[in-house]
Design an enzyme around this catalytic site. Structure first.
Site, PDB file in Angstrom:
ATOM      1  N   LEU A 161      -3.142   2.942   7.581  1.00 18.11           N
ATOM      2  CA  LEU A 161      -3.509   2.525   6.237  1.00 18.11           C
ATOM      3  C   LEU A 161      -2.602   3.197   5.222  1.00 18.11           C
ATOM      4  O   LEU A 161      -2.550   4.425   5.164  1.00 18.11           O
ATOM      5  CB  LEU A 161      -4.967   2.898   5.948  1.00 18.11           C
ATOM      6  CG  LEU A 161      -6.005   2.353   6.958  1.00 18.11           C
ATOM      7  CD1 LEU A 161      -7.315   3.092   6.815  1.00 18.11           C
ATOM      8  CD2 LEU A 161      -6.200   0.855   6.753  1.00 18.11           C
ATOM      9  N   HIS A 162      -1.889   2.388   4.418  1.00 14.00           N
ATOM     10  CA  HIS A 162      -1.027   2.995   3.410  1.00 14.00           C
ATOM     11  C   HIS A 162      -0.666   2.068   2.253  1.00 14.00           C
ATOM     12  O   HIS A 162      -0.031   2.495   1.298  1.00 14.00           O
ATOM     13  CB  HIS A 162       0.283   3.485   4.057  1.00 14.00           C
ATOM     14  CG  HIS A 162       1.203   2.376   4.457  1.00 14.00           C
ATOM     15  ND1 HIS A 162       1.018   1.633   5.598  1.00 14.00           N
ATOM     16  CD2 HIS A 162       2.303   1.878   3.856  1.00 14.00           C
ATOM     17  CE1 HIS A 162       1.977   0.728   5.691  1.00 14.00           C
ATOM     18  NE2 HIS A 162       2.766   0.846   4.646  1.00 14.00           N
ATOM     19  N   ARG A 163      -1.065   0.800   2.288  1.00 10.85           N
ATOM     20  CA  ARG A 163      -0.656  -0.139   1.247  1.00 10.85           C
ATOM     21  C   ARG A 163      -1.259   0.244  -0.103  1.00 10.85           C
ATOM     22  O   ARG A 163      -2.418   0.674  -0.174  1.00 10.85           O
ATOM     23  CB  ARG A 163      -1.089  -1.554   1.609  1.00 10.85           C
ATOM     24  CG  ARG A 163      -0.414  -2.120   2.839  1.00 10.85           C
ATOM     25  CD  ARG A 163       0.997  -2.560   2.554  1.00 10.85           C
ATOM     26  NE  ARG A 163       1.623  -3.104   3.767  1.00 10.85           N
ATOM     27  CZ  ARG A 163       2.877  -3.482   3.848  1.00 10.85           C
ATOM     28  NH1 ARG A 163       3.655  -3.366   2.796  1.00 10.85           N
ATOM     29  NH2 ARG A 163       3.376  -3.941   4.970  1.00 10.85           N
ATOM     30  N   PRO A 164      -0.485   0.069  -1.191  1.00  9.87           N
ATOM     31  CA  PRO A 164      -1.000   0.409  -2.516  1.00  9.87           C
ATOM     32  C   PRO A 164      -2.334  -0.250  -2.841  1.00  9.87           C
ATOM     33  O   PRO A 164      -3.217   0.375  -3.437  1.00  9.87           O
ATOM     34  CB  PRO A 164       0.105  -0.077  -3.458  1.00  9.87           C
ATOM     35  CG  PRO A 164       1.348  -0.036  -2.644  1.00  9.87           C
ATOM     36  CD  PRO A 164       0.928  -0.382  -1.246  1.00  9.87           C
ATOM     37  N   ASP A 174      -3.033  -2.141   7.616  1.00  8.52           N
ATOM     38  CA  ASP A 174      -2.440  -2.925   6.535  1.00  8.52           C
ATOM     39  C   ASP A 174      -0.925  -2.973   6.697  1.00  8.52           C
ATOM     40  O   ASP A 174      -0.202  -3.347   5.786  1.00  8.52           O
ATOM     41  CB  ASP A 174      -2.847  -2.399   5.156  1.00  8.52           C
ATOM     42  CG  ASP A 174      -2.544  -0.924   4.957  1.00  8.52           C
ATOM     43  OD1 ASP A 174      -1.754  -0.350   5.743  1.00  8.52           O
ATOM     44  OD2 ASP A 174      -3.091  -0.323   4.017  1.00  8.52           O
TER      45      ASP A 174
END
Length: 370
Positions: A202-205, A277
């Site tokens: 998980l890392h999407r803005p 993501d």
């Protein structure tokens, strides 16, 4: 005739490895430039060791920063490099800042460009990666696409047919090459995983930047962890915010540092499901037959839904979707997109070699007397 490859971030390395190897077998002169966009061991160096990538000829060492500052730093460094030693062709991969920076420099100084993984579209311009994709494709002389729908996207944007080549997915070349190394047992034991578990990236803005979205994600992940343990190699991006909101407070959420390629893929191969993501993970789970729940409103990789095991979900629907997977179990068979067969690298290399030969013959004819 020198071919220069630009890699900058973790997703680039498994895409570049089979192309570098296939061009080497054809005897083409190559140089590998690592921009240093990802620079720590787990996000960069370990890939060169595990994937038998040649050591970079140049490491620009740009490091982290805002999109503008990082892109600008890569552009300045590449302009200087290409002006002193002009390549015959530059090959870029994916949709990271280093990719679009190289595309802009090549366009400005007249160096031909090839884009591996061209034509992917999420149609979400709030994603920086979508802007990078569109700009890079508009400037490319060779557009190597991984799945058929990308051809239509490029055609609608005015890319000439002769520039577009359906070659398959070089990331899958790397996966299939190393498949026998992905033994789940040792990796599971190293992380104390017994029985069913999930892996999450998980890392999407859109998931981790805003407090409301990040809080909703934390709540959803805690409900998922009630169903089964979840191992989370937590990306530096968004890590502080998620941890501040209590992400790791659930006893069955196991937060670890980013993992190397072999260890991560071993854990994915043995997982009940992957919650992500990320773009590349959608493709890897498609080939491995691991159910994938993608926390995004859209995906630039729709083939992983029509020909794979991927589903788009929201934070509020994620726990119910994971519960259904737990009830059904892993599929016994599943479709895989066409040409995801481990031969994308050789297809790309053959096209590049022929393109360079044609370019050389045209230049020779133009320079011949009379």
């Amino acid at each position: 005739m020198t071919v220069v490859h630009i890699t900058g971030a973790r997703p680039n390395f498994p895409k570049a490895a089979p192309v570098l190897a296939a061009l080497a077998r054809l005897g083409l002169e190559q140089r590998l430039v690592h921009t240093g966009q990802h620079y720590d061991d787990r996000l960069s160096e370990i890939f060169f060791r595990e994937l038998d990538l040649p050591r970079p000829d140049v490491n620009l060492g740009v490091g982290s920063g805002s999109h503008a500052s990082q892109t600008a730093a890569v552009m300045v460094a590449l302009e200087e490099l290409f002006s002193s030693e002009p390549p015959e062709l530059v090959v870029v991969y994916g949709d990271v800042n280093s990719t679009v920076a190289a595309a802009l420099v090549c366009a400005k100084i007249g160096v031909p460009l090839a884009h591996v993984e061209a034509g992917l579209r999420s149609f979400d311009l709030t994603m920086p990666e979508e802007i990078n994709r569109k700009v890079t494709d508009a400037l490319s002389d060779l557009a190597f696409v991984t799945s058929p729908e990308a051809i239509g996207h490029l055609a609608r944007e005015g890319v000439p047919d002769e520039r577009i080549h359906l070659v398959g997915n070089p990331m899958i070349d790397t996966l299939l090459t190393h498949l026998d190394r992905f033994e789940p047992g040792p990796a599971q034991a190293a992380h104390g995983l017994n029985g069913r578990y999930a892996v999450a990236t998980l890392h999407r803005p859109g998931n981790v930047d805003g407090e409301a979205q990040a809080r909703a994600l934390v709540q959803a992940m805690h409900k998922c962890a009630d169903l089964m343990p979840i191992l989370v190699p937590l990306h530096p991006r968004g890590r502080a915010r998620l941890l501040e909101l209590g992400f790791a407070d659930h006893p069955d959420i196991r937060v670890v540092d980013p993992l190397g390629y072999v260890e991560f893929m071993s854990l994915v191969r043995g997982a009940e499901a992957v919650l992500t993501d990320s773009g590349g993970v959608q493709e890897e789970t498609t080939v491995l037959g691991v159910p994938c729940l993608t926390l995004r409103p859209s995906t630039e990789r729709p083939a992983t839904i029509t020909h794979g095991t991927n589903r788009l979900v929201r934070a509020d629907t994620l726990p119910a979707e994971l519960s259904q997977i737990a009830d059904r179990g892993r599929p016994s068979s599943w479709p895989v997109p066409p040409l995801w067969d481990g031969q994308a690298g050789p297809r790309i290399a053959a096209i590049v070699s022929a393109w360079l030969a044609d370019r050389s013959s045209v230049a020779g004819a133009a320079n011949s007397p009379g």
